[in-house]
Every structure is written in C-alpha cells, then in structure tokens.
Write an enzyme that holds these catalytic residues in place. Structure first.
Site, PDB file in Angstrom:
ATOM      1  N   GLU A   1     -19.087  21.659  -9.067  1.00  0.00           N
ATOM      2  CA  GLU A   1     -17.750  22.167  -9.345  1.00  0.00           C
ATOM      3  C   GLU A   1     -17.626  22.813 -10.721  1.00  0.00           C
ATOM      4  O   GLU A   1     -16.624  23.481 -11.002  1.00  0.00           O
ATOM      5  CB  GLU A   1     -16.724  21.038  -9.186  1.00  0.00           C
ATOM      6  CG  GLU A   1     -16.633  20.528  -7.759  1.00  0.00           C
ATOM      7  CD  GLU A   1     -15.791  19.280  -7.592  1.00  0.00           C
ATOM      8  OE1 GLU A   1     -15.299  19.054  -6.475  1.00  0.00           O
ATOM      9  OE2 GLU A   1     -15.627  18.530  -8.586  1.00  0.00           O
TER      10      GLU A   1
ATOM     11  N   ASP B   1     -13.143  20.916   3.682  1.00  0.00           N
ATOM     12  CA  ASP B   1     -13.207  20.231   4.971  1.00  0.00           C
ATOM     13  C   ASP B   1     -11.798  19.942   5.447  1.00  0.00           C
ATOM     14  O   ASP B   1     -10.826  20.147   4.720  1.00  0.00           O
ATOM     15  CB  ASP B   1     -14.018  18.931   4.861  1.00  0.00           C
ATOM     16  CG  ASP B   1     -13.391  17.950   3.872  1.00  0.00           C
ATOM     17  OD1 ASP B   1     -12.495  17.202   4.299  1.00  0.00           O
ATOM     18  OD2 ASP B   1     -13.778  17.947   2.694  1.00  0.00           O
TER      19      ASP B   1
ATOM     20  N   MET C   1     -10.078  13.013  -4.925  1.00  0.00           N
ATOM     21  CA  MET C   1     -10.313  11.719  -5.551  1.00  0.00           C
ATOM     22  C   MET C   1     -10.074  11.664  -7.063  1.00  0.00           C
ATOM     23  O   MET C   1     -10.294  10.613  -7.663  1.00  0.00           O
ATOM     24  CB  MET C   1     -11.746  11.257  -5.240  1.00  0.00           C
ATOM     25  CG  MET C   1     -12.027  11.112  -3.754  1.00  0.00           C
ATOM     26  SD  MET C   1     -13.743  10.659  -3.369  1.00  0.00           S
ATOM     27  CE  MET C   1     -13.797   8.978  -3.977  1.00  0.00           C
ATOM     28  N   GLU C   2      -9.631  12.781  -7.676  1.00  0.00           N
ATOM     29  CA  GLU C   2      -9.488  12.774  -9.136  1.00  0.00           C
ATOM     30  C   GLU C   2      -8.194  13.404  -9.668  1.00  0.00           C
ATOM     31  O   GLU C   2      -7.748  13.068 -10.770  1.00  0.00           O
ATOM     32  CB  GLU C   2     -10.671  13.527  -9.794  1.00  0.00           C
ATOM     33  CG  GLU C   2     -12.025  12.913  -9.592  1.00  0.00           C
ATOM     34  CD  GLU C   2     -12.669  13.319  -8.263  1.00  0.00           C
ATOM     35  OE1 GLU C   2     -13.505  12.553  -7.756  1.00  0.00           O
ATOM     36  OE2 GLU C   2     -12.321  14.415  -7.739  1.00  0.00           O
TER      37      GLU C   2
END
Length: 250
Positions: A13, A200, A176-177
């Site tokens: 990323e 996804d 998740m962050e």
C-alpha cells in the site's frame, strides 16, 4: 508549511509512493520505518503501520508527536459493503467508525467510543473534495464514492459477517485500520481522510479476489494521493491567508 503523514498498513500500500518520493531521512520507531522527504513538491512522512487497529493508532500518535504532521492520509484497500462499488473503485471517507466497538448497554451507539463526545470521526471536508477531484483526474475509468468507512480487527470474508455490518452501519467499505487512524487524528486535532480502493466484495469470494486485485487497487490510491498532495498545501495555505486577512482587515 504543510507536512502530510501518509499511512498504509502493508508494504504493497505504500511501495509505489515510496518509489516516487525523494527520501531524505528514515526514522525507526515502534517497529515502524518513517520515511521523511518530498513527493510532487510536498513534504511528507510515509509509513507502513502494520495490520490492525492498535498498530494504526500507535502510528498516528507517533506522526503527531515526532513529526508534527499537519494532515494525515490513510491509504490502502478495503472490502465493499455496497453493491454499487466494483473492485478497483475508490472510497473517500466522510467519516470513520469501529464496527467491533459495542458499549450499547450503556446507551452509546454501536461503534461509538465512550466518553469522546462523538459517535464517529469526521473527515476533513477539504481533503475529501481534493481526494475526489484527484481521483476523477488520474483514475478516469473508475468510480469514486464518498461515504462512511468502518474498521475492525477482522478480515471480513463471509456473507454472515458482511450482513451484520451492513445491517448496523450505513457504510461503503470495511477494513482494519482507518477508524483507529481517524481516532488518533481526532484526539490530536489533525485533519484527516481515509482513501480506500476496493479489492474484494467482503463476502465468500473475498479470499479469492483479494490477492488478485489488491495491487491494482493500491496503485489507484497511490496515483490519487500523488496528484492531490500539492493541492493540499495550496488549499490550506490559501485558507490560512484568508483567515489572517479577515483578522487584520475585516
């Protein structure tokens, strides 16, 4: 002068941005490498925080304490929660919240952190619009959406888990962050935005889709951020000049 903190959870990323930036210094702290330098004429600090909310929150605090960043951007990939979003599309956060924070027994909203005085972390309006405009400029073949991002310490890859989030939150994507970074920015009064490319569908196909599309999705985010960086410095310096002019001349 603006100094932009850019956080990605994984090497994938941040690698495109790191390849393009002029790195002048590297600081290692809390098992993270903070790359100081410039990109597209703008001072930045680029860092891979690692996966999960704790890593992300620690990273945001280090950027605030050690690097005096003026803005924070979280970049990365996410799972779609909205049928309108196709793989590769971009979500720009209007707000971020946790999908796995539950203190509703004490009267708080699902996702709300107690005693903060806010049910969610609201992104900076100027950063939102700059991100959207930059995406439309450099990624003309994909769609960009503005909306809520939700975060939790889970990789959502089942219909049941996805449906539970969709039923409780009006959100476009899950990861998740982002909310932890937004939380840190909120506490330190730093303007932020979360930018996520859809890798996804956050359902039973997620494990299959994710490795295939994550690289392309991350590149879309990197192109967007590179384009928007000089506009951040200009927009906020213009805002500051306007305020000073009003202060002195009315």
């Amino acid at each position: 002068m603006s100094k932009i903190g850019i956080i990605g959870a994984m090497e994938l990323e941040i690698e495109t941005l790191k390849e393009k930036m002029n790195i002048t210094n590297t600081v290692n702290k809390a098992n993270m490498s903070f790359f100081e330098g410039s990109l597209n004429g703008t001072d930045i600090v680029l860092v891979k925080c690692g996966i999960g909310k704790v890593n992300a929150g620690i990273c945001a605090q280090i950027l605030a304490d050690n690097f005096d960043v003026t803005h924070i951007i979280n970049t990365g990939v996410a799972g779609s929660l909205d049928a309108r979003l196709d793989i590769g599309d971009i979500v720009v956060s209007t707000a971020a919240t946790y999908h796995d924070m539950d203190v509703t027994v004490f009267g708080y909203r699902l996702g709300e952190v107690p005693q903060l005085g806010t049910p969610e972390f609201v992104a900076d309006e100027t950063l939102i619009e700059l991100a959207k405009t930059s995406c439309e400029t450099v990624n003309p073949t994909i769609k960009v959406f503005k909306g809520r991002v939700v975060s939790g310490d889970q990789f959502i890859c089942s219909e049941a888990a996805k449906d539970a989030i969709v039923n409780n939150f009006d959100a476009l994507c899950t990861e998740m962050e982002g909310a932890a970074i937004a939380h840190g920015a909120f506490l330190n009064k730093i303007p932020f935005v979360v930018i996520r490319a859809i890798s996804d569908k956050a359902d039973n196909s997620a494990e299959m889709d994710y490795p295939t599309f994550e690289r392309e999705a991350a590149i879309h985010c990197a192109k967007l951020i590179e384009n928007m960086l000089p506009n951040i410095a200009y927009s906020f310096s213009a805002f500051s000049y306007h305020n000073l002019t009003y202060l002195f001349y009315g």
